[in-house]
Design a protein around this motif. Structure first.
Motif, PDB file in Angstrom:
ATOM      1  N   GLN A 278    -117.020  82.151 -63.685  1.00  0.00           N
ATOM      2  CA  GLN A 278    -116.386  81.312 -64.706  1.00  0.00           C
ATOM      3  C   GLN A 278    -116.663  79.827 -64.500  1.00  0.00           C
ATOM      4  O   GLN A 278    -116.150  79.003 -65.253  1.00  0.00           O
ATOM      5  CB  GLN A 278    -114.878  81.554 -64.705  1.00  0.00           C
ATOM      6  N   THR A 279    -117.478  79.521 -63.507  1.00  0.00           N
ATOM      7  CA  THR A 279    -117.798  78.123 -63.215  1.00  0.00           C
ATOM      8  C   THR A 279    -119.288  77.891 -63.422  1.00  0.00           C
ATOM      9  O   THR A 279    -120.112  78.564 -62.791  1.00  0.00           O
ATOM     10  CB  THR A 279    -117.421  77.753 -61.770  1.00  0.00           C
ATOM     11  N   PRO A 280    -119.660  76.951 -64.289  1.00  0.00           N
ATOM     12  CA  PRO A 280    -121.086  76.701 -64.526  1.00  0.00           C
ATOM     13  C   PRO A 280    -121.755  76.072 -63.306  1.00  0.00           C
ATOM     14  O   PRO A 280    -121.109  75.658 -62.344  1.00  0.00           O
ATOM     15  CB  PRO A 280    -121.080  75.727 -65.711  1.00  0.00           C
ATOM     16  N   GLY A 281    -123.079  75.971 -63.386  1.00  0.00           N
ATOM     17  CA  GLY A 281    -123.836  75.248 -62.384  1.00  0.00           C
ATOM     18  C   GLY A 281    -123.796  73.748 -62.694  1.00  0.00           C
ATOM     19  O   GLY A 281    -123.068  73.307 -63.587  1.00  0.00           O
ATOM     20  N   PRO A 282    -124.548  72.968 -61.962  1.00  0.00           N
ATOM     21  CA  PRO A 282    -125.520  73.467 -60.995  1.00  0.00           C
ATOM     22  C   PRO A 282    -124.897  73.956 -59.698  1.00  0.00           C
ATOM     23  O   PRO A 282    -123.797  73.551 -59.338  1.00  0.00           O
ATOM     24  CB  PRO A 282    -126.396  72.234 -60.741  1.00  0.00           C
TER      25      PRO A 282
END
Length: 381
Positions: A278-282
């Protein structure tokens, strides 16, 4: 001992061979495709995951001189030596490591690299059964490996093709084999052995970016079965948003279908990776504990603006395959969490937060074989 000329017909799992000053360097991408990538891809494709010497001989001793290039991080203890797996008639018979070689040092603080020179080394396998047999030497999947010299105490010939189907698989470092103990125990190698197929592994650490040139390579490479495992590198590289990802996947599949219009084509979404669900990158490397680990640095609130998470990637891949499968009955989808999901993460957590360990590679390989090569699966015989 006789010196055997190493020719491409003795090597499987490579698409191209470069003649260097020392010997023969197998590549998993042709030169024209390598020229369109970056340094990360160049390093990954030259690491010979799935590449093996395949000999038929009654030799009892085999020696192989190689010049390896190891990748390390400055001020961090080096990774374990790469392993050579010796298979006799398909069964693991011995393992060995080599010495010497070059070292490519990455400095995470400055972003610079330095190559330290080193000599060639030798792996030696003795005590092989004195009978005609098929011998495979799987090269270390995490070390660039130049093949310098091959010696045996008996004549050799290439293992003849048996008509086994060729399975071409493209994926990320997880498919490449990161954290697997040896080259024949990466999950694609284990799945191929269970499925009775010839593996061509185009898993590239950090480089499964839905690149058009990779799709063209897949299109132009003879294969009977094709799978592509997409998503984790797109998320942890933060290379595109949802609007770009969907059309890119469509284009990737369109290109593959130009060369393989009716072959079984399996799209596999990412296995569970808690840091990026549920957490984007980078993504970022973290050496605070003295070992290499990974963490997600994106803001979950940005998902509303189209930033990709693994949950979003799976939803989009499932939607694309469902849409296209109406006109393409040989297109299939596999949710990566069927290979490694929440229950597995509780039992076998990812040691560096991103890559599976050896036991998990085995579980993924067994499950993939059971879901795809068995009766009723998309790759059933």
């Amino acid at each position: 001992m006789d010196t055997i000329l190493i020719t491409p017909d003795l090597v499987r799992g490579a698409l191209e061979w470069e003649h260097t000053q020392r010997g023969l360097l197998p590549h998993r991408l042709p030169a024209w495709a390598r020229a369109q990538g970056d340094g990360q891809l160049a390093m990954a494709e030259a690491q010979p995951s799935g590449v093996r010497l395949a000999l038929r001989s009654r030799a009892t001793v085999v020696e192989l001189d190689t010049l390896r290039t190891r990748v390390g991080y400055r001020d961090i203890p080096p990774r374990p030596d790469g392993v050579y797996d010796l298979l006799v008639d398909g069964e693991l018979a011995a393992q060995a490591t080599t010495t010497g070689g070059k070292t490519l040092l990455l400095d995470m603080a400055t972003g610079t690299t330095e190559t330290l020179p080193g000599p060639a080394g030798t792996v030696r396998f003795a005590g092989l059964p004195d009978r005609p047999k098929d011998i495979e030497i799987w090269l270390p999947h995490t070390e660039i490996t130049e093949l310098v010299a091959l010696r045996t105490d008996g004549p050799v010939e290439p293992v003849p093709w048996t008509g086994r189907r060729v399975w071409l698989h493209h994926g990320s470092s997880i498919s490449h084999g990161s954290n697997a103990a040896s080259p024949s125990t990466t999950w694609p190698a284990l799945a191929a052995a269970r499925g009775g197929v010839e593996l061509l592994n185009l898993g590239f650490g950090g480089s499964a970016m839905v690149d058009p040139f990779t799709a063209r390579v897949v299109r132009d490479t003879p294969a009977d079965l094709i799978s592509i495992k997409l998503g984790i590198n797109v998320v942890n590289g933060d290379v595109m948003r949802l609007r770009a990802f969907g059309p890119a996947v469509h284009g990737f599949l369109d290109t593959i279908r130009e060369g393989h219009p009716d072959k079984p084509l399996l799209v596999v979404s990412p296995i569970l990776c808690p840091i990026h669900e549920q957490t984007p990158g980078p993504g970022a490397v973290d050496f605070s504990t003295g070992t290499l680990r990974f963490r997600a640095t994106g803001d979950p609130a940005e998902r509303a603006a189209g930033k990709l998470t693994l949950e979003a990637v799976r939803e989009e891949l499932a939607r694309i395959v469902a849409q296209r499968a109406k006109d393409d009955p040989q297109l299939f989808y596999l949710d990566g969490r069927e290979l490694y999901g929440e229950a597995d993460a509780g039992e076998l957590p990812l040691p560096d937060e991103l890559h599976p360990d050896t036991a998990t590679h085995r579980r993924i390989g067994e499950r993939f074989a059971g879901l795809t090569f068995a009766a009723g699966g998309p790759f059933e015989a």
